[in-house]
Design a protein around this motif. Sequence first.
Motif, PDB file in Angstrom:
ATOM      1  N   UNK A  83     -37.598  39.788 -15.033  1.00 11.68           N
ATOM      2  CA  UNK A  83     -38.304  39.967 -16.485  1.00 11.68           C
ATOM      3  C   UNK A  83     -39.649  39.148 -16.302  1.00 11.68           C
ATOM      4  N   UNK A  84     -40.028  39.506 -14.999  1.00 15.78           N
ATOM      5  CA  UNK A  84     -41.576  39.088 -15.019  1.00 15.78           C
ATOM      6  C   UNK A  84     -42.355  40.130 -14.385  1.00 15.78           C
ATOM      7  N   UNK A  85     -43.630  40.222 -14.312  1.00 12.97           N
ATOM      8  CA  UNK A  85     -44.538  41.291 -13.896  1.00 12.97           C
ATOM      9  C   UNK A  85     -44.337  42.399 -14.771  1.00 12.97           C
ATOM     10  N   UNK A  86     -44.249  42.160 -16.086  1.00 15.13           N
ATOM     11  CA  UNK A  86     -44.184  43.213 -17.214  1.00 15.13           C
ATOM     12  C   UNK A  86     -45.388  43.123 -18.145  1.00 15.13           C
ATOM     13  N   UNK A  87     -46.044  44.233 -18.390  1.00 16.05           N
ATOM     14  CA  UNK A  87     -46.827  44.523 -19.518  1.00 16.05           C
ATOM     15  C   UNK A  87     -46.257  44.176 -20.960  1.00 16.05           C
ATOM     16  N   UNK A  88     -47.248  44.104 -22.068  1.00 16.07           N
ATOM     17  CA  UNK A  88     -46.454  43.712 -23.383  1.00 16.07           C
ATOM     18  C   UNK A  88     -45.681  44.554 -23.767  1.00 16.07           C
ATOM     19  N   UNK A 136     -45.783  26.193 -15.258  1.00 13.90           N
ATOM     20  CA  UNK A 136     -46.471  26.895 -14.304  1.00 13.90           C
ATOM     21  C   UNK A 136     -46.339  28.230 -14.373  1.00 13.90           C
ATOM     22  N   UNK A 137     -45.781  28.689 -15.440  1.00 14.64           N
ATOM     23  CA  UNK A 137     -45.633  30.279 -15.629  1.00 14.64           C
ATOM     24  C   UNK A 137     -46.083  30.486 -17.020  1.00 14.64           C
ATOM     25  N   UNK A 138     -46.000  31.778 -17.791  1.00  9.01           N
ATOM     26  CA  UNK A 138     -46.435  31.815 -19.116  1.00  9.01           C
ATOM     27  C   UNK A 138     -45.644  32.929 -19.676  1.00  9.01           C
ATOM     28  N   UNK A 139     -45.400  33.114 -20.821  1.00  6.82           N
ATOM     29  CA  UNK A 139     -44.641  34.098 -21.608  1.00  6.82           C
ATOM     30  C   UNK A 139     -45.423  34.934 -22.681  1.00  6.82           C
ATOM     31  N   UNK A 140     -45.264  36.240 -22.469  1.00  2.80           N
ATOM     32  CA  UNK A 140     -45.668  37.031 -23.664  1.00  2.80           C
ATOM     33  C   UNK A 140     -44.835  36.467 -24.966  1.00  2.80           C
ATOM     34  N   UNK A 189     -48.067  32.502 -23.977  1.00  2.00           N
ATOM     35  CA  UNK A 189     -48.310  30.990 -24.108  1.00  2.00           C
ATOM     36  C   UNK A 189     -47.783  30.283 -22.994  1.00  2.00           C
ATOM     37  N   UNK A 190     -48.338  29.109 -22.737  1.00  2.87           N
ATOM     38  CA  UNK A 190     -47.769  28.170 -21.720  1.00  2.87           C
ATOM     39  C   UNK A 190     -48.142  26.804 -22.082  1.00  2.87           C
ATOM     40  N   UNK A 235     -48.678  39.956 -14.738  1.00  2.00           N
ATOM     41  CA  UNK A 235     -48.653  38.980 -13.697  1.00  2.00           C
ATOM     42  C   UNK A 235     -47.367  38.499 -13.018  1.00  2.00           C
ATOM     43  N   UNK A 236     -47.409  37.989 -11.977  1.00  2.00           N
ATOM     44  CA  UNK A 236     -46.157  37.801 -11.563  1.00  2.00           C
ATOM     45  C   UNK A 236     -45.399  36.589 -12.159  1.00  2.00           C
ATOM     46  N   UNK A 237     -46.215  35.631 -12.581  1.00  2.00           N
ATOM     47  CA  UNK A 237     -45.826  34.462 -13.249  1.00  2.00           C
ATOM     48  C   UNK A 237     -45.568  34.657 -14.689  1.00  2.00           C
TER      49      UNK A 237
END
Length: 116
Positions: free
Chosen positions: A16-21, A67-71, A87-88, A105-107
């Motif tokens: 569930x990472x490295x995905x566009x919106x 250290x990560x972020x979320x759509x 957000x982060x 992004x990977x994070x």
Amino acid sequence: MRLPCDCSAEKIPNGRRSVCYDHEALESRKEHTPKNSAVGMAAEMGIELLGEEEYRQLQQLEKLDTKTSSWIKTPDDIRESGDAIFGDCRFGRVFVYHNGAESYYAARGFRGWLSV
């Protein structure tokens, strides 16, 4: 009733990472296309992305994404500009930013709500 999903502090599951919106952003990429989009994956899972206020409320329970972020579910007027929000939490504060919806992004992953 709506329940927050995936409250892990940092490591949103790899799938569930490295995905566009969203799908539109996914289709707009000509090179280095991610495998999926946050909105698309959430729909497949039967959840909905957290909105900005919901994301801030979740951050009050526990500091996530230090250290990560979320759509985050993006309002239509922002999405129509080609951007999306994420957000982060840094320095003990919740930040909401914008980025091109096609970026990934990977994070960066996403968090969601499950309606039961």
